[in-house]
Design a protein around this motif. Structure first.
Motif: not given
Length: 318
Positions: A145-153
């Motif tokens: 889940a954290a990786g999804s946010w990081i990729i988006g940013v």
């Protein structure tokens, strides 16, 4: 170059539905109602995923992230859109537009990746149930889940940085409700082929790749379901992933139509085409986050029971 002798823009004007004041009032009322439903529906899902111990699983952790994401995504654009509907001067500063563009793109990219992660979670739960606690442990699903946010940013930061460096010196009327990246790029008085290439790469990596993961996951899930002899068993297994599949179809159907449809040179600036883009953007930007919690609650017994328990507890506390 010609643009060097022109005034550099410091603000943009939203065209939106200018010239149709009655229609603007209608859209204001509709979008305001939808926004309230988005906040209530997604807020409720977040609360029950935190408070109900039965929902402390990877699936509902991802669902809580999706609900929080939908709240953030809509909050980046809906309030300013509502204000513009009631204002005669529909303007936004260059910096404000850049921030809105960054946040909107970051949330949209994160949702694409997160939906892919949720599909993988459903694949493991249905096709490898015995190994599910090991594969989808807390050490796995939290970084996912954290990786999804990081990729988006990261994706949004890169694309926004390249867009804000473009010269904007002529037309400053955004034919949209908000600072959508494609609408902004069309206003630049310079070659945007480089930006289009970056967007193509980003679309392939962060929209089509998660979509491919979703297709593979659900293909394997369907094969696994067909192997179940009992019709009751097939129905029970399919019900655990039908809500997510419905959300994926609605979300990806609209976003792919908008960003992947061909645009010829003759129709690129067409008013009809832009009107279509705006309505589609409104669909996946407002309606999809509104119906997500409805889909998950109506098709999920655990969520229904958790909501009932939450309501009963609030009533008794009063």
């Amino acid at each position: 170059m010609e643009w060097e002798n022109q005034t550099i823009l410091v603000e943009f004007f939203f065209k939106g539905l200018s010239g149709y004041p009655r229609l603007e009032l209608l859209f204001f009322a509709l979008i305001l109602i939808m926004y309230v439903v988005i906040l209530l529906g997604n807020g409720t899902l977040i609360l029950i995923s935190i408070w109900d111990p039965h929902l402390h699983t990877p699936m509902y952790f991802f669902l809580g992230n999706l609900s929080f994401l939908d709240i953030c995504y809509t909050t980046t654009s809906i309030p300013s859109t509502l204000v513009s509907f009631l204002s005669e001067r529909k303007t936004i500063s260059f910096s404000g537009c850049a921030i809105q563009m960054f946040l909107g793109l970051a949330m949209g990219t994160t949702e694409c990746v997160l939906l892919g992660m949720m599909a993988f979670d459903r694949y493991v739960a249905i096709c490898n149930p015995l190994r599910y606690p090991v594969i989808m442990s807390k050490d796995s699903y939290v970084p996912m889940a954290a990786g999804s946010w990081i990729i988006g940013v990261i994706n949004s930061a890169v694309q926004t940085a390249f867009v804000v460096q473009l010269p904007f010196c002529g037309n400053n009327v955004i034919n949209h409700f908000s600072c959508e990246i494609l609408a902004i790029m069309k206003l630049a008085c310079a070659d945007i082929s480089g930006n289009e290439f970056i967007m193509l790469v980003a679309t392939t990596l962060f929209i089509l790749t998660p979509l491919l993961l979703i297709i593979i996951s659900y293909t394997l899930i369907i094969v696994s379901i067909l192997k179940i002899r009992s019709s009751e068993g097939r129905s029970k297994v399919f019900s655990t992933c039908s809500a997510h599949l419905t959300v994926v179809i609605i979300f990806y159907g609209t976003i792919l139509f908008m960003y992947m449809k061909p645009k010829s040179k003759d129709t690129l600036n067409s008013e009809d085409l832009d009107a279509t883009d705006k309505l589609i953007s409104l669909f996946y930007g407002v309606i999809t986050p509104m119906i997500n919690p409805l889909i998950y609650s109506l098709r999920n017994k655990d969520v229904k029971e958790a909501v009932k328990h939450l309501l009963r507890r609030n009533v008794f506390n009063k």
